[in-house]
Design a protein around this motif. Structure first.
Motif, PDB file in Angstrom:
ATOM      1  N   ASN A  23     -35.018   0.585 -31.991  1.00 48.51           N
ATOM      2  CA  ASN A  23     -35.596   0.627 -30.553  1.00 48.51           C
ATOM      3  C   ASN A  23     -36.785  -0.514 -30.595  1.00 48.51           C
ATOM      4  O   ASN A  23     -37.022  -1.117 -29.605  1.00 48.51           O
ATOM      5  N   SER A  24     -37.401  -0.754 -31.562  1.00 50.57           N
ATOM      6  CA  SER A  24     -38.500  -1.747 -31.703  1.00 50.57           C
ATOM      7  C   SER A  24     -37.938  -3.112 -31.384  1.00 50.57           C
ATOM      8  O   SER A  24     -38.446  -3.884 -30.615  1.00 50.57           O
ATOM      9  N   ILE A  25     -36.691  -3.438 -32.034  1.00 51.07           N
ATOM     10  CA  ILE A  25     -36.076  -4.692 -31.714  1.00 51.07           C
ATOM     11  C   ILE A  25     -35.751  -4.706 -30.207  1.00 51.07           C
ATOM     12  O   ILE A  25     -35.876  -5.722 -29.629  1.00 51.07           O
ATOM     13  N   GLN A  26     -35.165  -3.489 -29.578  1.00 49.77           N
ATOM     14  CA  GLN A  26     -34.538  -3.787 -28.264  1.00 49.77           C
ATOM     15  C   GLN A  26     -35.727  -4.030 -27.408  1.00 49.77           C
ATOM     16  O   GLN A  26     -35.715  -4.373 -26.267  1.00 49.77           O
ATOM     17  N   ARG A  27     -36.978  -3.772 -27.710  1.00 43.51           N
ATOM     18  CA  ARG A  27     -38.156  -4.066 -26.898  1.00 43.51           C
ATOM     19  C   ARG A  27     -38.891  -5.286 -27.051  1.00 43.51           C
ATOM     20  O   ARG A  27     -39.705  -5.734 -26.113  1.00 43.51           O
ATOM     21  N   SER A  28     -38.016  -6.050 -27.749  1.00 40.15           N
ATOM     22  CA  SER A  28     -38.440  -7.685 -27.845  1.00 40.15           C
ATOM     23  C   SER A  28     -38.397  -8.228 -26.539  1.00 40.15           C
ATOM     24  O   SER A  28     -37.269  -8.140 -25.708  1.00 40.15           O
ATOM     25  N   SER A  29     -39.146  -9.325 -26.337  1.00 39.55           N
ATOM     26  CA  SER A  29     -38.825 -10.001 -25.145  1.00 39.55           C
ATOM     27  C   SER A  29     -38.013 -11.231 -25.420  1.00 39.55           C
ATOM     28  O   SER A  29     -37.394 -11.909 -24.557  1.00 39.55           O
ATOM     29  N   PHE A  30     -37.681 -11.539 -26.480  1.00 46.32           N
ATOM     30  CA  PHE A  30     -36.598 -12.607 -26.967  1.00 46.32           C
ATOM     31  C   PHE A  30     -35.235 -12.075 -26.777  1.00 46.32           C
ATOM     32  O   PHE A  30     -34.970 -11.107 -27.200  1.00 46.32           O
TER      33      PHE A  30
END
Length: 87
Positions: A23-30
């Motif tokens: 979930n943290s990775i999915q929130r990335s803007s990249f």
């Protein structure tokens, strides 16, 4: 081809930690990245632990438990990205 592959090795014994990480990775803007998730366990990964977001997740299955270092090397061998990140 993604520019960055995020390498994760898991023994699939803590679905909540895996879910939080993804979930943290999915929130990335990249946007130009993917997750290479190595299952270093003899149990299948719980598909409910995988978040359904905009970043692709590729699951790599070990046939036997090999440990963290061997699992990460396996992920690198599966990658065709320019860069790696470790989560």
């Amino acid at each position: 081809m993604s520019i960055v592959d995020i390498l994760i090795a898991t023994r699939n014994d803590n679905d909540q930690a895996l879910r939080k990480t993804l979930n943290s990775i999915q929130r990335s803007s990249f946007l130009n990245m993917r997750v290479l998730l190595v299952n270093d366990s003899d149990h299948p990964i719980n598909k409910n632990a995988l978040s359904s977001g905009n970043i692709p997740i590729k699951i790599v299955e070990n046939l036997t438990c090999k440990g963290l270092t061997a699992s990460l090397i396996m992920a690198v061998n599966e990658s065709n990205a320019d860069y790696y990140a470790r989560a």
